[in-house]
Design a protein around this motif. Structure first.
Motif: not given
Lengths: 117, 340
Positions: B31-32, B47-50, B200-203, B215-218
């Motif tokens: 996560y960034y 946020v995290s993205s692949e 995924t992530g949050y604001v 979180k982590y997609g699951k």
């Protein structure tokens, strides 16, 4: 036939390496605290060295026994001072008027991701 | 088979298993996070993205939040200035976005019977609660009554399917900054999802949180509800788990001042002009958007455990209130969000 041979040392080393890699090496609560102003890291403090640190002339931060708080600030709303102590990683103390964030950085997943309120 | 061989194979299997746990435990997603001070609060995008650089996603989110801020900020928002300079009865054209925000604000105001009111600007100014860097104090009662006469969401109307704004009271000013903060978070999340639907992530906007993705997609995000009477900022009263949607909390402890031994907090009861005394000291709302969660949370502190609160769930807002004696009141169904 000897039970232990020199070449077995590699296997033992492998086991030791696996243990070192997998045992928890860091506390969930980090050992430092970051003071970030306007997105820039202005101070890094040791959480386990009791101190009072002045940030410019706008804030005094107190570190004591692994916890940190904003002790004095020059802004009228005093929200950050009232927030009190933190010792958990990832939950910041925020001073909006001075654009300061005091946070113990996360070193790994902690119990609480984020706080509402 | 010799004991030696068994021991060696055992050790090899053990190391392999230990190293395998490393890969299971260390989730692939990193996560960034980036924090900025905007809209009168702090905003953190995690946020995290692949597929897309998370740095780019966060930058796009902040760009969107800034756009909303310049349009709806209390003092300099281009759209708000336009609406507040309108004469009584003058039809002012509004775009779809502004119509959507005002419609939502009006809807929450009606559902909460004025518990949430976006026309309180002049009253808030008198208390000094509108800005973090202004002095706060108890206003003169006559001045307060005078200011209160020029408030009331019922004097605001949208006509012709929302294309036009009209006010029916001369000195009425609208303040969309509170509801626009929630809207900005929702809109920033939409921008991130448009760039990568799997991000995924949050604001987090000062404790009002919108989920981008699990979180982590699951896994659900673990959200602590701040203890309203603790001397520690990180003491959690209760925990909520969210895979999606939004959560917001309002409380009498966030922003207040003490004058002559009395505690005056920033959640003003629109019917009296004074800080709300409802028995609720903190209200957390789980809803589909941050805009709704935030507006309902403010109203919940104003209404307390009154019958009005029972209308919240049917309008998509589940509430958890902490009362003065630190007892809890929850809407039916809230507990769904308290189990993993």
């Amino acid at each position: 036939m000897k039970f232990f041979r020199f070449s077995d040392l590699f296997i033992i080393l492998l086991v030791v390496l696996a243990l070192v890699l997998t045992l928890p090496t860091t506390r969930a609560g980090g050992s430092v605290v970051h003071v970030i102003q306007d997105g820039l890291l202005v101070r890094t403090l040791d959480l386990w060295v009791d101190a009072r640190v002045e940030i410019g002339e706008i804030m005094v931060i107190q570190v004591e026994k692994g916890a940190v708080r904003a002790l004095v600030t020059d802004c009228p709303d005093q929200v950050c001072v009232r927030m009190g102590w933190i010792s958990s990683p990832g939950i910041p103390i925020i001073c909006v008027p001075n654009r300061i964030m005091i946070v113990i950085p996360r070193e790994k997943d902690s119990e609480i991701d984020v706080i509402t309120g | 088979m010799s004991i030696r061989l068994v021991t060696l194979s055992g050790l090899l299997i053990l190391s392999a298993a230990l190293i395998a746990t490393l890969f299971i435990r260390n989730h692939p997603a990193e996560y960034y996070d980036r924090t900025e001070f905007l809209m009168g609060t702090y905003l953190t995008v995690v946020v995290s993205s692949e597929n897309v650089s998370p740095v780019k996603l966060a930058a796009a989110a902040f760009q969107e939040i800034r756009r909303v801020e310049y349009k709806y900020a209390k003092d300099y928002g281009t759209e708000v200035m336009k609406l507040n300079s309108a004469e009584v009865g003058e039809l002012v054209p509004v775009d779809d976005e502004t119509a959507h925000i005002i419609e939502t604000a009006l809807a929450v105001a009606r559902i909460t019977d004025g518990g949430f009111d976006f026309t309180l600007g002049r009253v808030m100014d008198l208390w000094g609660f509108n800005k973090a860097d202004t002095e706060k104090g108890v206003p003169d009662d006559d001045q307060l009554k005078e200011a209160l006469r020029s408030t009331g969401y019922e004097y605001v109307r949208l006509v012709d399917e929302g294309g036009w704004f009209v006010k029916k009271l001369r000195d009425l000013t609208i303040d969309l900054s509170a509801i626009a903060k929630g809207y900005a978070v929702d809109s920033a999340i939409s921008v991130i999802r448009a760039l990568d639907g799997d991000a995924t992530g949050y604001v987090d906007a000062g404790g009002d949180i919108g989920i981008i993705g699990p979180k982590y997609g699951k896994l659900p995000w673990t959200i602590g509800v701040r203890h309203p009477r603790s001397e520690r900022a990180d003491e959690v009263f209760d925990v909520v788990y969210l895979y999606d949607g939004a959560i917001a909390t309002s409380g009498d402890y966030e922003n207040y001042f003490i004058e002559d031994g009395m505690h005056y907090h920033h959640i003003i009861d629109p019917s009296t002009g004074y800080p709300a005394v409802s028995g609720a000291i903190s209200a957390t709302i789980v809803s589909s958007s941050v805009m709704l969660a935030d507006a309902f949370a403010t109203a919940a502190v104003v209404l307390g455990k009154s019958p009005g609160i029972t209308f919240f769930p049917r309008n998509g807002a589940l509430v958890m209130m902490i009362l003065e004696d630190l007892s809890i009141f929850k809407s039916e169904g809230f507990e769904v969000y308290q189990t993993r």
